[in-house]
Design a protein around this motif. Structure first.
Motif, PDB file in Angstrom:
ATOM      1  N   GLN D 264       0.807  -1.222   0.000  1.00 31.38           N
ATOM      2  CA  GLN D 264       0.000   0.000   0.000  1.00 31.38           C
ATOM      3  C   GLN D 264       0.839   1.272   0.000  1.00 31.38           C
ATOM      4  O   GLN D 264       0.365   2.325  -0.413  1.00 31.38           O
ATOM      5  CB  GLN D 264      -0.916   0.020   1.225  1.00 31.38           C
ATOM      6  N   THR D 265       2.049   1.191   0.488  1.00 35.03           N
ATOM      7  CA  THR D 265       2.859   2.404   0.603  1.00 35.03           C
ATOM      8  C   THR D 265       3.926   2.511  -0.473  1.00 35.03           C
ATOM      9  O   THR D 265       4.720   3.451  -0.459  1.00 35.03           O
ATOM     10  CB  THR D 265       3.529   2.477   1.995  1.00 35.03           C
ATOM     11  N   THR D 266       3.942   1.553  -1.383  1.00 32.58           N
ATOM     12  CA  THR D 266       4.911   1.626  -2.476  1.00 32.58           C
ATOM     13  C   THR D 266       4.517   2.724  -3.444  1.00 32.58           C
ATOM     14  O   THR D 266       3.370   2.828  -3.839  1.00 32.58           O
ATOM     15  CB  THR D 266       4.963   0.280  -3.225  1.00 32.58           C
ATOM     16  N   LYS D 267       5.488   3.571  -3.796  1.00 34.26           N
ATOM     17  CA  LYS D 267       5.249   4.592  -4.813  1.00 34.26           C
ATOM     18  C   LYS D 267       5.917   4.161  -6.119  1.00 34.26           C
ATOM     19  O   LYS D 267       7.046   3.659  -6.091  1.00 34.26           O
ATOM     20  CB  LYS D 267       5.839   5.930  -4.352  1.00 34.26           C
ATOM     21  N   PRO D 268       5.236   4.378  -7.251  1.00 35.66           N
ATOM     22  CA  PRO D 268       5.829   3.972  -8.527  1.00 35.66           C
ATOM     23  C   PRO D 268       7.254   4.510  -8.673  1.00 35.66           C
ATOM     24  O   PRO D 268       7.491   5.709  -8.496  1.00 35.66           O
ATOM     25  CB  PRO D 268       4.904   4.615  -9.573  1.00 35.66           C
ATOM     26  N   GLY D 269       8.192   3.627  -8.961  1.00 32.45           N
ATOM     27  CA  GLY D 269       9.556   4.055  -9.244  1.00 32.45           C
ATOM     28  C   GLY D 269      10.412   4.346  -8.034  1.00 32.45           C
ATOM     29  O   GLY D 269      11.532   4.838  -8.184  1.00 32.45           O
ATOM     30  N   VAL D 270       9.917   4.095  -6.827  1.00 29.07           N
ATOM     31  CA  VAL D 270      10.725   4.363  -5.635  1.00 29.07           C
ATOM     32  C   VAL D 270      10.946   3.066  -4.857  1.00 29.07           C
ATOM     33  O   VAL D 270      10.007   2.367  -4.499  1.00 29.07           O
ATOM     34  CB  VAL D 270      10.049   5.400  -4.705  1.00 29.07           C
ATOM     35  N   GLN D 271      12.204   2.720  -4.612  1.00 35.53           N
ATOM     36  CA  GLN D 271      12.571   1.537  -3.841  1.00 35.53           C
ATOM     37  C   GLN D 271      12.124   1.712  -2.394  1.00 35.53           C
ATOM     38  O   GLN D 271      12.438   2.708  -1.760  1.00 35.53           O
ATOM     39  CB  GLN D 271      14.092   1.349  -3.910  1.00 35.53           C
ATOM     40  N   GLN D 272      11.384   0.740  -1.863  1.00 41.02           N
ATOM     41  CA  GLN D 272      11.059   0.737  -0.432  1.00 41.02           C
ATOM     42  C   GLN D 272      12.347   0.635   0.389  1.00 41.02           C
ATOM     43  O   GLN D 272      13.285  -0.077  -0.015  1.00 41.02           O
ATOM     44  CB  GLN D 272      10.167  -0.467  -0.114  1.00 41.02           C
ATOM     45  N   ALA D 273      12.380   1.289   1.520  1.00 38.10           N
ATOM     46  CA  ALA D 273      13.581   1.321   2.357  1.00 38.10           C
ATOM     47  C   ALA D 273      13.183   1.898   3.710  1.00 38.10           C
ATOM     48  O   ALA D 273      12.053   2.369   3.880  1.00 38.10           O
ATOM     49  CB  ALA D 273      14.660   2.195   1.706  1.00 38.10           C
ATOM     50  N   PRO D 274      14.086   1.868   4.701  1.00 33.45           N
ATOM     51  CA  PRO D 274      13.767   2.503   5.981  1.00 33.45           C
ATOM     52  C   PRO D 274      13.327   3.962   5.787  1.00 33.45           C
ATOM     53  O   PRO D 274      13.740   4.619   4.822  1.00 33.45           O
ATOM     54  CB  PRO D 274      15.083   2.399   6.759  1.00 33.45           C
ATOM     55  N   LEU D 275      12.507   4.419   6.750  1.00 31.12           N
ATOM     56  CA  LEU D 275      11.796   5.687   6.600  1.00 31.12           C
ATOM     57  C   LEU D 275      12.624   6.850   6.072  1.00 31.12           C
ATOM     58  O   LEU D 275      12.183   7.622   5.233  1.00 31.12           O
ATOM     59  CB  LEU D 275      11.196   6.064   7.971  1.00 31.12           C
ATOM     60  N   TYR D 276      13.850   7.003   6.575  1.00 35.04           N
ATOM     61  CA  TYR D 276      14.615   8.200   6.219  1.00 35.04           C
ATOM     62  C   TYR D 276      15.733   7.941   5.211  1.00 35.04           C
ATOM     63  O   TYR D 276      16.578   8.813   5.010  1.00 35.04           O
ATOM     64  CB  TYR D 276      15.162   8.874   7.491  1.00 35.04           C
ATOM     65  N   TRP D 277      15.771   6.756   4.647  1.00 36.96           N
ATOM     66  CA  TRP D 277      16.737   6.508   3.577  1.00 36.96           C
ATOM     67  C   TRP D 277      16.276   7.211   2.303  1.00 36.96           C
ATOM     68  O   TRP D 277      15.086   7.247   2.002  1.00 36.96           O
ATOM     69  CB  TRP D 277      16.865   5.009   3.291  1.00 36.96           C
ATOM     70  N   ARG D 278      17.247   7.745   1.560  1.00 41.79           N
ATOM     71  CA  ARG D 278      16.947   8.359   0.274  1.00 41.79           C
ATOM     72  C   ARG D 278      18.007   7.890  -0.724  1.00 41.79           C
ATOM     73  O   ARG D 278      19.203   7.978  -0.448  1.00 41.79           O
ATOM     74  CB  ARG D 278      17.003   9.886   0.361  1.00 41.79           C
ATOM     75  N   GLU D 279      17.565   7.426  -1.864  1.00 47.16           N
ATOM     76  CA  GLU D 279      18.501   7.010  -2.915  1.00 47.16           C
ATOM     77  C   GLU D 279      18.636   8.158  -3.897  1.00 47.16           C
ATOM     78  O   GLU D 279      17.657   8.588  -4.505  1.00 47.16           O
ATOM     79  CB  GLU D 279      17.960   5.762  -3.633  1.00 47.16           C
TER      80      GLU D 279
END
Ligand SMILES: [Fe+3]
Ligand SMILES: [Fe+3]
Ligand SMILES: [Fe+3]
Ligand SMILES: [Fe+3]
Lengths: 442, 442, 442, 442
Positions: D264-279
């Motif tokens: 439910q919280t997956t956004k198109p094109g964004v890898q799921q990761a810990p809350l404050y991780w940013r790629e």
């Protein structure tokens, strides 16, 4: 399990064939009062159409047994692998759960053909092929799985019918309101002393008698402080007092999440109450599988959520038992023939009935209603789920749900055990759920 | 309407009986390919089960005619008054629309009995009683109402079937893909000069020929600047170009609300496209009432939302016509036998077909697909809804919806008119909707 | 536009500098009563923090002018390009609208520095560089854009303050309740004859006097049937009658979507009413920018949705005017000095006031409140949005919204025109919106 | 508690004054880097504005002590009773939680005045009045309550700042990335034998040393099978392996509810990761209170949900410890000066740091990060909440939440204990949460 690979004897196979057939017939007999249209209904995401239950239970045998165990087996319909998979992600993405009610095809006739196809091939396999103990366990799992869905079939059609303003009866002729109790049975308190107790079950054999689910084990020791537990369930009359005392308006009686849930589901001008209660011109009725009926004040209150059960307990100055307390009480205090005497599916009442007076060695903790416990559903020490697809059966649900114990008036008799752990979310009330109180001993 | 109270002649009554019977039979024939389970399906709040359509159209005659007009009439079932009321709040709170699919009872057999009951009594009334012109109008309204639901019955079952991963066909034998067009018909532009035009229709008589809905009137004058309008609908091939050009990723082509809608309904990894398009291994298919079929590039693109139609027009450097432009063009440019020649319900194609080349006086604006216009659904000058319950028929929907014109391959032939105003929300695409472009004249 | 490239004269530049400075100062003066914390508030997705308005209006000048027009201009802060873009997708994805209230950085001090930076450079540009007529139009657009945000700044802070149970006053000293009317002004009906009228405005020049938005044009002819229109707005007293007559409980008075909206937003035990009305111990108050005040029955009812306006009109047996009717009436019946006499932003009342008695040539259609019309927001014939980024200003919103006319007590005087088209969604009520009735002429 | 009514000695009062003052100053010092605008932010319903924390903690002392205990006390502002009540329904309906960020009034200056007012009167009371032991306990509860809100103030401002695309630093100068570990500390397994252990704490005295919350008791015996537990937390580097191994795409690793949450919280094109991780451009960063920083692979992974912690454990072939296992291990294996040596609030790192190698008697289970346990938050045997309003403090949350143990880099040193039970919902990750593994012993 060292003899997983041993082959079953002819007698053992014959017994399995009997059990398999008996359970499969029972499922179908439950649909006798239902039309094709009835069996198509899905009234919320938590429930499934009767037709889907009929097919999914068959899919279970096909997927976990016939595909591998029966040489040359050909699946009945390739599309069923997807649409009748409930939640086994290991087998591919299951069909969207809330849309099960949209599958008008396959038709109910095709689904019954599917069942016959599965029955025929399971029988053929049990007769013609070598069957290992491990396979017999899987078959037994499938049989118990089907029994779980017998119960769900009834709870789900009840929910679906409750949405219809004409309140259809599943069967008009249910003998559920025989007035067996004169006046009402007093609630007594059973005392259980502090001790070490062994809880759970390791039985993973096959056949009705030796089976238990993986979540009931490993058997293990617990230290239990003294406690007391009620000799009977809370009645409609008692719950009505709670309601009339303003129980639904007093936040202090409620868990925080329960209070939020009550607030969110309140409709303007409608008194909050158990799921199937209806107030009509100042009188209370409840919807049953025999249609809308006057509320029987002596019968156990049913279809309450955990939140309601917990709030009632607070109002009464008590608490709910833990699942361990319940199990210990059941081992110590159940009457000898508790399973035989219990109000279960085969009684064909499909509604809890008022309880007889009891003495301390003759208490009935089984049947009538699943009883909410204070225990969150969690693995027992040392529990590990199977690494096979079937490992998704129980383990992955061990979060956010509460354990219920005891079986209900729609649980098959050969399916229930004292160690049996049922589990639902705390807001859910469409199962046959009730309230048994407990208390501390100073 | 000064002669509302005059009594009908025998010939007039006989004609009405014919029309009534013909339409009632047609509705039922549309359900021939459907099982009881199919007719139970409701796949979203906007749609209704086939069974509900069958009953609701009967309820309309019972409620607005038989109860008052036929002395001694007894309603078929008291509960139907509530459950088959669509949206007439004047008659009490209607049954919850998203739950129509949960009414397994009454059964389909009961609903067909209901239909027979209504048919019998309408016939009796027309034969035995005095019938006023005003009552004949109401009957005609009921007939047209039933024709609207014929179309909805087909669009709704199509939507329901599209949710099933096996993509059932309503009928396998639909002749929808006859390759009638070689190569593709060039899009030409019809020019319409500036002028005053009279639009709309005052016809509120009875019988197929003189009837029109209240929302089509009053007839009134408008001043219209010059414009041009396309000689045919946009094809799948043309729309595919828009898609492949990145049309769904370019916000500048979209209305603000359309862009939001596209963002909210995008699923990870799935290309946005018209409602029933499916991309399978790089090839495009579309779901039809004959099942999943390869996309016919020459056929008109169908099941697009207003947002998609508008974005396509922006991409093409054009715009959609207003409903007035469409109506003027239809009066000026339609071929003589436009209604007869159109691809409508009776053609039993249930899918739009590629259009023949045309000359300027022989354009086909009717049939195939409802065409989104740039006009918001609003009352014509001087419009007033009836103060009776039937006044809720059209007027209360004159907000937030867009007008569509022309009829579709599932619209009955005797139901469509040039002045006909259909209306849906701009995000909706489950109707047979298509795109006709327009442009300004400098 | 043939002289888009001609250079402005010194006088023309000086006039622009004056207008620019005056509007920029006015915006800032409106924030005088607000703390940094106040300016941070965003109470719903439709509104923005005051700080954001201050910055976004500056961003507009930077983005559409300074970046291109002023040689060597360096942007104040690179991050502002993203966070202060409202909805111009052509310039990259704008920062999420509902999260504007989470931008505590940049601080209010930085935003005021940003404003000073923009002011300095616009001034430098107007003094030192060649300025074309096309650029002057863009600057004028930016000035009017800032005036729109002046109004929004006040409506948005009003909404934010209304969420605070202490009901803070924006200013305590607003002279809004001077009892100017004795008794109440009778509602009279102005008659407008059938005719052709020219509507809209082509003025796209620069400077306050000649400017109009692109959505007000092209000027074009319409044929208008005769109608009549009310001489004044509906009062709180009149609206209270509707409420007390059960207007919010009678579905027949409401558009279908309006009725749904009322049902969805009803809270148990709270009477539906205009957005800022509050019932306290049986008496009605309304929240204003001067805090909570007793309801003035002679003042116009404000902060009603289109649905409420339409339902009131139904209850009163009338209808709302189309935007064309409103505009024709305004041209024919407005008093000469209508703009000067109107209750607008500069009156610093920030609340509609009761209207004086009028004669037919001296009616006040401007000011006090935006008036909901029956017209959906749509392009005029021949309208085309600019293909530049600034083309997203108006055109893409021409769907699902209703036109409002007339300006309000928080609209700047140099900003309002008879041809001005404001637009909001039919459920929205946080703007200063009111009700003027119209009717047909037989 | 037999001496609840005894009066405190002067020394005891003096100690309480010290503790009270010290904690109140500490809270305020934490807001030094924040502007009035920062302190207004509320980024989700779970968090609160800094200003609200400052006021609510003061409200606690006013409500539960000053109103009753200090003769003649006058409340600072009547409206505060409602708006700064968090969740004590016994005291009236609390102000809507998700709207705390809309309270620009009272201003931050008023809130600091409120704090000074409370400080002055608590001091006056402690000096001038008789103070009973029961009152001293309430005061101590208030002090610990304020320390809880110190932690929340930091977690909440971190969450708010993370929403701002410029990623503001709370403080630029945090010494959080000192490279203390060369290479990385090996993970070792501490073995704990089967035995009976006494768990929990009965300490309900006053003052820092003897206090514990009611939910930590009663102290009670448990039987614990043998187990092993990890010597350190899981690092960012280890968690990155899980992520890169496709951990977020493999449903078999996840609890059913966890998998749903991920979907439910997956956004198109964004890898799921810990809350404050940013790629960013293929490299991983994490947002900290010192702004966006490169991911330190040797530091413990933080801001993971229970679902993520559990899935990681499955992937690693381990499990999470129960809260009892954690507590037993902490009593047996913690280094002597564990609390002093732990990375806690006073270290002013506000970020977990890599752990030193340890030997078996020198393990650090405290500090750095709260550690998710496998235990649902439930009452200990015999637990009863107080029947006073303060009884809503802990008990009503004992449903649907999981216990965390150990304290974090933003937990005050005088606040943490081995018996301390923290609790959050399994999907929440904005607290400083990490992963410690456990395993069974065959
Ligand atoms: Fe199953
Ligand atoms: Fe209808
Ligand atoms: Fe703007
Ligand atoms: Fe608190």
């Amino acid at each position: 399990f060292d003899d997983a690979n041993r082959d079953l004897s002819l007698d053992e196979r014959a017994a399995l064939i009997d059990q398999f057939h008996w359970v499969r017939r029972e499922t179908e007999s439950l649909t006798d009062p239902l039309s094709a249209e009835d069996m198509q209904l899905q009234s919320m995401a938590d429930t499934s159409p009767s037709k889907w239950h009929l097919a999914h239970t068959s899919w279970f045998f096909e997927t976990f047994l016939l595909r591998d165990a029966l040489p040359g087996y050909r699946v009945f319909d390739q599309s069923f692998h997807h649409i009748f998979n409930s939640y086994y992600n290991s087998l591919g993405q299951p069909f969207s759960r809330p849309q099960r009610g949209l599958l008008s095809r396959p038709s109910i006739e095709q689904v019954f053909s599917y069942r016959a196809h599965i029955d025929r091939h399971i029988e053929q396999w049990l007769i013609e092929e070598d069957v290992t103990a491990a396979q017999a366990e899987l078959l037994t799992l499938g049989i118990h799985h089907e029994q779980q869905h017998q119960e769900l079939l009834l709870t789900d059609i009840k929910h679906a019918f409750s949405q219809n303003p004409v309140y259809p009866a599943y069967r008009e002729d249910l003998d559920q309101f025989a007035d067996e109790v004169d006046g009402g049975t007093p609630l007594e308190w059973l005392h259980v002393p502090e001790d070490h107790y062994t809880l759970g079950s390791d039985g993973e054999g096959f056949g009705f008698d030796s089976f238990s689910f993986d979540n009931e084990g490993p058997a293990h020791q617990r230290f239990q402080p003294a406690f007391r537990i009620a000799s009977r369930l809370i009645t409609n009359g008692e719950y009505l007092e709670f309601l009339q005392d303003g129980g639904y308006r007093e936040p202090r009686l409620w868990l925080s999440d329960g209070w939020s849930h009550i607030q969110q589901t309140t409709k303007p001008g409608v008194q909050q109450a158990p799921l199937y209660w209806r107030e009509i011109d100042g009188e209370w009725f409840q919807f049953t599988l025999a249609g809308l009926q006057p509320l029987d004040l002596n019968a156990p209150v049913c279809h309450v959520s955990f939140y309601e059960a917990d709030a009632y307990a607070s109002w009464a100055g008590r608490r709910l038992p833990t699942e361990f307390e319940w199990e210990i009480a059941a081992w110590l205090h159940s009457k000898k023939d508790a399973v035989q005497a219990a109000n279960l599916l085969e009684n064909r009442r499909f509604q809890p009935v008022a309880e007889y007076p009891t003495d301390e060695r003759d208490v009935q903790l089984l049947g009538n209603l699943w009883q909410w416990t204070a225990s969150a559903y969690a693995p027992y020490p040392g529990y590990r789920a199977s690494s096979e697809a079937v490992g998704e059966y129980n383990g992955k649900f061990m979060c956010n749900q509460m354990v219920l114990r005891g079986g209900s008036c729609v649980t098959p008799r050969s399916h229930i055990r004292i160690s049996y752990r049922n589990f639902f979310y705390p807001h859910q009330a469409w199962q046959f759920t009730g309230i048994r109180l407990a208390g501390d001993v100073q």
